[in-house]
Write a protein that holds these residues in place. Structure first.
Motif, PDB file in Angstrom:
ATOM      1  N   ASN A  71       0.820  -1.212   0.000  1.00  0.00           N
ATOM      2  CA  ASN A  71       0.000   0.000   0.000  1.00  0.00           C
ATOM      3  C   ASN A  71       0.856   1.264   0.000  1.00  0.00           C
ATOM      4  O   ASN A  71       0.536   2.240  -0.682  1.00  0.00           O
ATOM      5  CB  ASN A  71      -0.951   0.005   1.198  1.00  0.00           C
ATOM      6  N   GLU A  72       1.949   1.259   0.777  1.00  0.00           N
ATOM      7  CA  GLU A  72       2.838   2.427   0.819  1.00  0.00           C
ATOM      8  C   GLU A  72       3.531   2.630  -0.522  1.00  0.00           C
ATOM      9  O   GLU A  72       3.675   3.756  -0.994  1.00  0.00           O
ATOM     10  CB  GLU A  72       3.879   2.258   1.929  1.00  0.00           C
TER      11      GLU A  72
ATOM     12  N   LEU B  24       4.097   5.584  -5.685  1.00  0.00           N
ATOM     13  CA  LEU B  24       4.070   5.627  -7.150  1.00  0.00           C
ATOM     14  C   LEU B  24       2.769   6.207  -7.692  1.00  0.00           C
ATOM     15  O   LEU B  24       2.626   6.361  -8.907  1.00  0.00           O
ATOM     16  CB  LEU B  24       4.268   4.217  -7.717  1.00  0.00           C
ATOM     17  N   ARG B  25       1.823   6.479  -6.822  1.00  0.00           N
ATOM     18  CA  ARG B  25       0.489   6.961  -7.201  1.00  0.00           C
ATOM     19  C   ARG B  25      -0.219   5.965  -8.115  1.00  0.00           C
ATOM     20  O   ARG B  25      -0.802   6.322  -9.133  1.00  0.00           O
ATOM     21  CB  ARG B  25       0.559   8.345  -7.827  1.00  0.00           C
TER      22      ARG B  25
ATOM     23  N   VAL C 248       5.350  -8.975   1.605  1.00  0.00           N
ATOM     24  CA  VAL C 248       5.939  -8.415   0.386  1.00  0.00           C
ATOM     25  C   VAL C 248       6.336  -6.975   0.681  1.00  0.00           C
ATOM     26  O   VAL C 248       5.536  -6.195   1.186  1.00  0.00           O
ATOM     27  CB  VAL C 248       4.928  -8.450  -0.787  1.00  0.00           C
ATOM     28  N   MET C 249       7.586  -6.653   0.391  1.00  0.00           N
ATOM     29  CA  MET C 249       8.094  -5.307   0.652  1.00  0.00           C
ATOM     30  C   MET C 249       8.821  -4.803  -0.590  1.00  0.00           C
ATOM     31  O   MET C 249       9.364  -5.581  -1.369  1.00  0.00           O
ATOM     32  CB  MET C 249       9.064  -5.312   1.842  1.00  0.00           C
ATOM     33  N   TYR C 250       8.805  -3.492  -0.762  1.00  0.00           N
ATOM     34  CA  TYR C 250       9.488  -2.841  -1.874  1.00  0.00           C
ATOM     35  C   TYR C 250      10.559  -1.914  -1.310  1.00  0.00           C
ATOM     36  O   TYR C 250      10.267  -1.096  -0.425  1.00  0.00           O
ATOM     37  CB  TYR C 250       8.504  -2.009  -2.703  1.00  0.00           C
TER      38      TYR C 250
ATOM     39  N   LEU D  21      11.932   1.176  -6.266  1.00  0.00           N
ATOM     40  CA  LEU D  21      10.780   1.914  -6.799  1.00  0.00           C
ATOM     41  C   LEU D  21      11.238   3.116  -7.618  1.00  0.00           C
ATOM     42  O   LEU D  21      10.696   3.393  -8.695  1.00  0.00           O
ATOM     43  CB  LEU D  21       9.870   2.373  -5.664  1.00  0.00           C
ATOM     44  N   GLU D  22      12.238   3.824  -7.107  1.00  0.00           N
ATOM     45  CA  GLU D  22      12.745   4.992  -7.835  1.00  0.00           C
ATOM     46  C   GLU D  22      13.410   4.575  -9.143  1.00  0.00           C
ATOM     47  O   GLU D  22      13.243   5.233 -10.170  1.00  0.00           O
ATOM     48  CB  GLU D  22      13.714   5.777  -6.958  1.00  0.00           C
ATOM     49  N   ALA D  23      14.161   3.469  -9.133  1.00  0.00           N
ATOM     50  CA  ALA D  23      14.811   2.982 -10.356  1.00  0.00           C
ATOM     51  C   ALA D  23      13.766   2.547 -11.378  1.00  0.00           C
ATOM     52  O   ALA D  23      13.889   2.857 -12.575  1.00  0.00           O
ATOM     53  CB  ALA D  23      15.741   1.817 -10.026  1.00  0.00           C
ATOM     54  N   TRP D  24      12.727   1.847 -10.928  1.00  0.00           N
ATOM     55  CA  TRP D  24      11.670   1.398 -11.828  1.00  0.00           C
ATOM     56  C   TRP D  24      10.957   2.592 -12.457  1.00  0.00           C
ATOM     57  O   TRP D  24      10.667   2.605 -13.655  1.00  0.00           O
ATOM     58  CB  TRP D  24      10.685   0.522 -11.060  1.00  0.00           C
TER      59      TRP D  24
END
Length: 123
Positions: free
Chosen positions: A55-56, A61-62, A87-89, A94-97
């Motif tokens: 969720n975070e 990433l909106r 599951v964690m990110y 996230l920034e690289a993706w």
């Protein structure tokens, strides 16, 4: 019968040496910063990677949390980590993706290569 407190028996004590009550004098100027005791300098270390829940990460990433769940199954989403059932990110993942998905125009050759639907106008 009065319920007021007699304050004359409890004189208020003020600590005049406290910083709140100390006046500026020849040794302490009001605009001069307060000198602090030397604190030992700790070496700067890289912060540990910060992990976000589904969720975070979706909020970061909106995107919809369901979108990230689908992308974990079919692929194409950001890298994720499994800690047991959780599951964690990683924030860096996230920034690289997200940065891999930056384009200048829809006519950018990289955009056309990555999005097959962009070529349907040519057919």
């Amino acid at each position: 019968m009065s319920h007021s407190i007699d304050l004359s028996r409890h004189p208020r004590r003020i600590d005049l040496d406290a910083p709140l009550h100390r006046k500026a004098g020849p040794t302490a100027h009001a605009m001069r910063p307060v000198e602090r005791a030397e604190e030992p300098q700790t070496p700067q270390t890289c912060p540990a990677p910060r992990y976000l829940t589904n969720n975070e990460a979706a909020a970061f990433l909106r995107l919809s949390p369901r979108t990230l769940e689908k992308q974990r199954v079919i692929g194409g989403g950001p890298r994720f980590h499994k800690f047991g059932r959780r599951v964690m990110y990683a924030l860096t993942d996230l920034e690289a993706w997200a940065s891999e998905r930056s384009f200048e125009t829809t006519f950018d050759p990289e955009y056309i290569d990555r999005h097959p639907g962009a070529q349907r106008d040519d057919q």
